[in-house]
Structure formats: C-alpha cells, structure tokens
Design a protein around this motif. Structure first.
Motif: not given
Length: 860
Positions: A220, A307-308, A311, A772
């Motif tokens: 990422e 997913r977005q 997150d 996380r």
C-alpha cells in the motif's frame, strides 16, 4: 529299610482325612519310581461314601455329615437385571491405537455373539472409542467453525487474495506440525495433543497475519509485489522468532520440573514446538511466494465499494478516534497505568472473594453411577437382597422418568464394593454400577441423576454406609476432597475422623463424606479363664479349634475345569449361625476330654476396626468427600476448614494433618505452576533483553502478562467457570500471544527511536502502524476459539476454560498493549532519564569538589 516300612512312615506324616491321595517314591538300580493312589474324591457322592473309622468301626461319611458343593462364602456375585452375569473389562495398551482396538472389539463381538449358548447375551456397557471419537468430531467441528470465522475476519481487513493465503496457511501449518509430531517424536493423537493444537491456534494465526499484513502495508506504500512480500518477511523475522522463543520458554519450566504434571503434559510443548517450526516454515518460505502472486493481482478498491467503505471507516476510527485517545492517555501515563493496575486488583479481588474459585480438574474417564453399600453385621441375606432390589428399582424409576436417555445398563455386585477408592470384599458389602451415556445424548447430568436417585431411596437402619456417586468423568472419579489425620491412638483417629466428617458435611454441595477407617463386623472376644489355664488350654489352642469349626478345616484342594476347589470340614450352617450354641461349643483339652467353651473362657461383644491404615510410616485415616461444582468449591472448602474447625479437632484428639488424594494433587499442581510461572518470567525477560538490548523495555513488554491475567479472570467470572489446570496452562499460552503483540509494537518503536524521533512521537507512530495488525491478530484468535467457549460435551471442562482464558485475556490485553504498554514505556524512560540526570549531577558535583581541593592544594 524295607519298602513297606518306608511307605508306613510316609503315610503317617499325613492326616487321615488326606489319605485318599497317596504317593511314594523310591530309587532302585538305574532309576527312580513313584508309587501313588488315584483314589481321590472329587464329588459329593464320593465323599459321602468315604469310610471313617470310629471306635474300631467303619462308617460312611454321609451317615454323620452333610456333603454339599457350593461357592465359597463372601465371593463376589454379579447379576444383571436379576440374572447371573460376568463382567469383562478389556484394557488397551497405551501404545495401541484406540480406533483399531475398537474395530477388533466389534469384530470379536460379531464372531462370538452367534456362538453363545441359548439365554447367554453379550452386552457392551461402555466403549472408550465412543468418547474419543466424539471428542475428535467435536474438535473438528469447532475447528471448522473457527476457521470460517477466521476467514471472515481476514477478508474484512485484508484483500480477498491475501486473506485467502493467510487463512490457508493455518491448516497447512497444523498439518505440517502434526506430521513432525508423529514422524519425529513418534506421538499420536491424544487429548493433551488436541488441547495443545487448540492453544497453538493463536500462535499460527499471529505469525501468518503479521507477515501478510506487513507485506500488504508495504504494498500500500507503493512497493512492488515482490519487494512488499520480501520486506514483510524480513521485517517480521525478528519479532516472530522472538515471540516463538518466548512461547516455548513459557512451557519449558514445567517440563524441566518433571513429576506427574511434567509427564502428563510432555506432549503439549512438543506439539507447540512442532507447530511453531511448521509456522515459521510456512510464513517465511511459503507464504511470501503466494503473497507476491496475490499482491500482483490486487486492484485498488472501486469507488463506493464495501471494501473502500470498510477501509475508510476502519482507518477513520484509528486516526480520528483511537489515536487522539492514545495521545490523551500518553499525556497522563501515570493515571493510565494506575487504571490498568486497578483492573488487575479488581480481578484479584474476584479470586479472593471466591467469585472465581480454583478447581484443578485433571484426567477423565468414562462416566458411570455407583452405589456402594456397607451393611451391618446383623443384616440377614434376605435384608441385603431386599435393599439391593430397592436400589435397582429406584434407579430404574429415575431412568424411566428421564425417558431412558441416560443409562446404558447396570450390574449389581454382592460381596463387593468400592469405598474410599478401595476394593472391599466381604458379605457385608454390595454395589451397583450403571454405565452412563456421553454428554451428547443425555438429558440429565450424572450428578443430577444421582440427586434424583438419592431422593427416592429409603435407607433402613441395617445399612451402615451408602455412597451414591457419579463416578468417572473429571479427575477419573476421585473424591474432590481428601484430608489425612495422623496420630498414635487408633480410637482418637476414628473420633477425629468422625468430627472432621461432620464439619465437612455441613458445607453446601458436599456429599459422600466417608473415612477409610470404618468399623468392622461385630466381634465376639473370648478371654481364657483360670480353669481353662488349669486344664492346659491356651488362647491359641482355643482359637485353633474355633477357627476349624466355624471357618472350616482345609482337607484338600484339587483343580477342576481350571478352577480351584477346596474341601473343608466345618460345623453345619444352622449351628454356625446360631450364636447361642457358641457357649456350648465343646473344647478338647490336652487330656482328650471335652468341656463347654463357657467353662474355660469368658465371651463378650465389641465393635472393632478391621483395618489399620498407615501413611509415611504413621497410623493415619483419610476423610474424603465429593463436592458438587455448581454449589461448592473443594479448594475453598479445604482452606476454610484449615482456618476454622480443623485446628480444634487436631488439638482435641492430639492429631496431625495432611492432604491426600486429589487435594494433595491440587496443591502440587498449583505450587508447580507457581514455580514454573516464575521461571517462565525469568526466561522471557532474558530473551527480550537479548533481542532489544535493553533492560527497561522488556519490563514494559512483560507488563502485558498480568493484564492478560486480568481479562482471563473476568472471563471466568462472566462465563461461570472456575480457574482450573487447563486455565493455567492456557495462561502460559496466552503469555506467548500477548508478548507477541507487544514485541511487534516495540520493534517498530525501537526503529523510530533509533532514527532520532522522540519517545512519544515514536510510540504514536508505532501504534498507528501496528493498529490493524494487533486488532486483526486478536480478532482472528478470538474468532477461532470462540466456538469452544460454548462447548457442552464431555470434555468441555478441558477446552472451554482454554478458550475463555485466551479469548478474554487477549481481548483485554489488546487494548492494554496499544495504550498501557506505551504509557508504561514513557514512565520507565522518564524515570530512567531522571535517575541518569541525578546521577550525572551527583557525579559532576563530586568531580567539581575534587578539582577544587586539588587546586587549593596546589596554591599552598
């Protein structure tokens, strides 16, 4: 010497009653010969025809005596539903496979059953494979459920491809670990091994996740898939290896100390070692290759996709909610640490106030119900049979009321019982043993069934002891409390045992309080008189004649159909059972005359103790009791007795006290665990100090251990479990998991500090970077073990406390790792800085003073 004279001398050496079997031997020339008679009686008719010489006359034995063939008195008799039965117990060697042994048994039953005579049935009342097979299915079922929950959690936080390979790595590591466990160490699947694999779940999940998550983080940040996979593996090598070493260090002391506990759990650290090796191979040699391929196919989440949204929500919570809270906690590190210490104190208070007790449940055997009875010596055979029939009828009533879903069957034993873990044989004993179904099929627990059975029983006065118990199960059916009283006076021991039994019975939930020094049969004592001594009689001579008449004089022994048959000469039963005739029993004097027993001896009755027990070369009596775990706690009752009634009983009867049986085992387990825990802390500290090259930071990391204990205690309180041996072993595993999260966090903190950043800024950056990973490892471990927390099968007392300890302890420790550990590091570093500054000031002042003195000295 002639042959006739030698035969006559040989014949005179044997009593007349044994001359039906004759043998002689002599040597002649080149060899030896035997001369024998085969005229040996072996049946009642032959003995009745035996000729007896009396006053120079030959009379038949059948004319003056009854010859009866019957079982020996007091021999165990087994019945099933009123019919004669034989109980067969088949044992499997420890090395044999339980499944194969079960198949052999089934094959044998199928072959032998049709060949049995009419009316003979073969019934299986208990099969250990039914238990073991059920537990294997339970582990597999819960394992699959946990794996599904782990997969869902992984897919929430990681991309689908990365989450898939991380999840696949979990069963792969377990399979590789199982292969190493069997091929290298030669072990097979056992209950302890299954428990070890359960404990290892958190380790395997953590290893795979920290590598996969860190590789995802690198990706990422813009690195290529191959660079991200390699960087994630490289950066996590030291933290994962360190956590593996600390996990093994948690169990090494228990093995080093050996003993029964070390021998019992040797498979546990062996499994952990195999799983850790397998996990390291999978995480650093296999997983990076899969991650490289998976990351190359990962696409940025579409705008507005779940997913977005997830997150954004997760990282928004981290940056806008959690990090500000962490900054506030780090601004007041003392208050933060004090709050955590307060939670630890509250957890200790739950234990001290007995809201959470200790119950060292170890071992397990098939469950059954037992009724063991000791009758008074005055009870007749009819009364004994009537009471045992009453027990069977009430047992059948309770089984009928529970829809016949709890009992597999039962057998009744006469002249045999198990009291206080000892096999008692005699006419005053009897017992019933009922096989109980496994937890998955029954609708009543064994203890509740026993309670219902006890309510229906009417106990007559000739029943001296009646012990109803749910045998087997936890602790292999051993009594929950065993206290030993020692002393020099037998009567004082018995008095102290009765007083202690009364004190124990007063506690709620206590049943079956007995001691192993019971009163025996009613005894008739004879004391020889002066007239008897004048006639030349001795106590031994009178006792010999009474023993021969009432117990029987052994005439001969022969084998018949591989059974030993005794021939005894004794008084008829009606005379032996009539105590009034004892006074008139004729005693033969040395002159050959007969006189009544009452003329040469005084008879009186007393109640005596048949058996004298010894412990450590001292006379001792053991008082034991069972405790219903839903009502009372054995360890708490024992401690309360030691603080209250026990001292008075000991002083009053001049006795000493000790623990025995399970009570002694509980004390041994707790002391071993305590010593092992201390050695574990030392080993973990040394490993951390070596890895981080610091004496302070390991202290901060290890502070997560008692905080994990806080969560474990709260978990036992919420779920209603006592802290047991499995809970303590799980706490050792929890130590490795909690330390693992702390190690990863401190590794990132150390990197930033070495780069020149300040303490607080480095801590916040480390928390943000590992937020996380820490949350994900904790959630996946909890998800994997959560199904076991609600397990209700026969071995729930094994697996449920493990799941409760790890899940609640990890949930509580996760928050502390992210908040309290950083605050503690600030405090320790602040204290270290102040101490260093103070020491430098003292050193500077001392150095300046010495320099002034030197200067003044030079000017003089």
């Amino acid at each position: 010497m002639s042959c006739d004279s030698r035969w006559k001398n040989w014949q005179e050496k044997f009593p007349a009653s044994a001359r039906t079997y004759r043998r002689a031997a002599w040597a002649s020339g080149q060899g030896s010969r035997q001369l024998r008679s085969l005229d040996q009686r072996r049946d009642p008719l032959s003995f009745e025809a035996l000729q007896i010489r009396s006053n120079d006359q030959l009379i038949r034995l059948g004319d003056i005596a009854d010859v009866v063939r019957r079982p020996q008195r007091g021999q165990p008799i087994v019945t099933n539903n009123g019919r004669p039965a034989i109980k067969m117990i088949l044992w499997r060697s420890a090395e044999a496979d339980a499944y194969i042994a079960d198949q052999i048994l089934d094959t044998w039953i199928a072959e032998v059953g049709p060949t049995l005579p009419p009316g003979v049935e073969l019934t299986v009342l208990g099969d250990i494979w039914g238990l073991l097979g059920g537990q294997l299915q339970m582990i597999v079922r819960n394992g699959l459920s946990g794996l599904v929950l782990v997969g869902i959690t992984l897919f929430l936080f990681l991309s689908g491809r990365v989450g898939w390979w991380v999840m696949v790595g979990i069963p792969v590591s377990f399979l590789l670990g199982l292969a190493l466990f069997h091929l290298v160490f030669g072990y097979g699947i056992s209950i302890i091994a299954l428990i070890a694999f359960i404990m290892a779940l958190g380790i395997v999940v953590d290893d795979a996740i920290v590598v996969g998550e860190d590789a995802t983080t690198h990706f990422e940040l813009g690195k290529s898939p191959i660079d991200a996979a390699v960087s994630g593996a490289q950066r996590m090598w030291v933290p994962v290896m360190t956590s593996s070493l600390t996990t093994l260090a948690a169990f090494i002391p228990l093995i080093i100390m050996g003993g029964e506990l070390g021998d019992a759990i040797i498979a546990l650290p062996t499994v952990l070692l195999c799983v850790i090796v397998a996990s390291l191979i999978e995480c650093f040699l296999v997983l990076p290759g899969h991650l490289r391929v998976s990351l190359a196919k990962v696409k940025p989440p579409a705008e507005g996709s779940w997913r977005q949204r997830f997150d954004n929500a997760f990282f928004g919570f981290r940056d806008k909610r959690f990090i500000p809270f962490v900054k506030r906690a780090l601004n007041y590190p003392g208050a933060t640490v004090c709050a955590a210490v307060g939670g630890f104190v509250i957890a200790l208070s739950l234990v001290a106030s007995q809201h959470v007790g200790f119950a060292m449940n170890t071992g397990f055997s098939t469950e059954s119900l037992e009724a063991n009875v000791a009758f008074a010596s005055s009870a007749s055979d009819v009364q004994k049979q009537e009471f045992m029939s009453h027990l069977e009828a009430t047992l059948a009533d309770v089984d009928s009321e529970s829809d016949h879903q709890n009992l597999l069957g039962w057998i009744t034993k006469y002249n045999l019982a198990d009291l206080n873990n000892e096999r008692m044989v005699g006419e005053q004993y009897a017992s019933i043993n009922a096989s109980y179904v496994y937890a998955e099929q029954r609708n009543l627990t064994p203890q509740n069934f026993v309670n219902n059975w006890r309510e229906k029983i009417v106990r007559p006065p000739y029943v001296e002891q009646l012990v109803l118990d749910a045998a087997g199960g936890q602790n292999n059916g051993a009594p929950d409390i065993t206290l030993i009283l020692r002393g020099e006076n037998l009567d004082a021991q018995k008095q102290g045992a009765e007083e202690l039994a009364s004190a124990i019975a007063a506690y709620p939930g206590v049943s079956n309080v007995i001691d192993n020094l019971p009163y025996g049969k009613e005894q008739i004592i004879f004391k020889i008189t002066a007239r008897g001594r004048a006639l030349g009689l001795t106590p031994n001579e009178i006792g010999r004649q009474l023993r021969a008449a009432y117990s029987g004089s052994l005439v001969q022994i022969f084998n018949e159909n591989e059974s030993e048959v005794e021939v005894r000469l004794m008084l008829p039963d009606d005379e032996r059972d009539d105590l009034g005739r004892l006074q008139q029993f004729p005693i033969k004097t040395n002159a050959g005359n007969f006189v009544p027993l009452s003329n040469v001896a005084i008879l009186y009755n007393r109640r005596g103790i048949d058996i004298i027990r010894h412990t450590d070369n001292q006379m001792a009596v053991a008082v034991s009791a069972d405790v219903d775990p839903e009502v009372g706690n054995a360890i708490s009752i024992t401690r309360d007795l030691e603080a209250t009634a026990l001292n008075e009983i000991l002083d009053r009867n001049n006795l000493t006290f000790g623990l025995g049986g399970k009570s002694h085992q509980d004390q041994l387990i707790m002391s071993t665990m305590a010593l092992g825990g201390m050695l574990t802390l030392v080993l973990i500290y040394l490993i951390l100090a070596w890895v981080f090259a610091s004496y302070l930071w390991p202290l901060a990391i290890m502070m997560a251990i008692p905080f994990g204990f806080t969560g474990a205690i709260f978990g036992h309180w919420v779920m209603g479990w006592d802290v047991g041996a499995m809970s303590l072993l799980a706490f050792f595993s929890l130590t490795g998991i909690v330390v693992n999260d702390s190690i990863v966090l401190i590794s990132f903190f150390k990197r930033d500090v070495e780069a020149g950043l300040g303490l607080k800024e480095s801590l916040i950056r480390a928390i943000r970077a590992r937020f996380r990973a820490v949350i994900l490892t904790s959630l996946t471990t909890i998800a994997g073990l959560m199904p076991l927390m609600f397990e209700t099968s026969s071995l729930a007392f094994y697996v449920a406390p493990i799941a409760v300890t790890i899940c609640f302890g990890l949930a509580f420790a996760t928050v502390l790792v992210l908040i309290v550990i950083p605050a503690l590091i600030l405090l320790l570093e602040g204290m270290h800085a102040k101490l260093t500054t103070t020491a430098r000031q003292i050193w500077s002042n001392q150095t300046a003073g010495e320099a002034t003195n030197v200067y003044k000295g030079s000017t003089l």
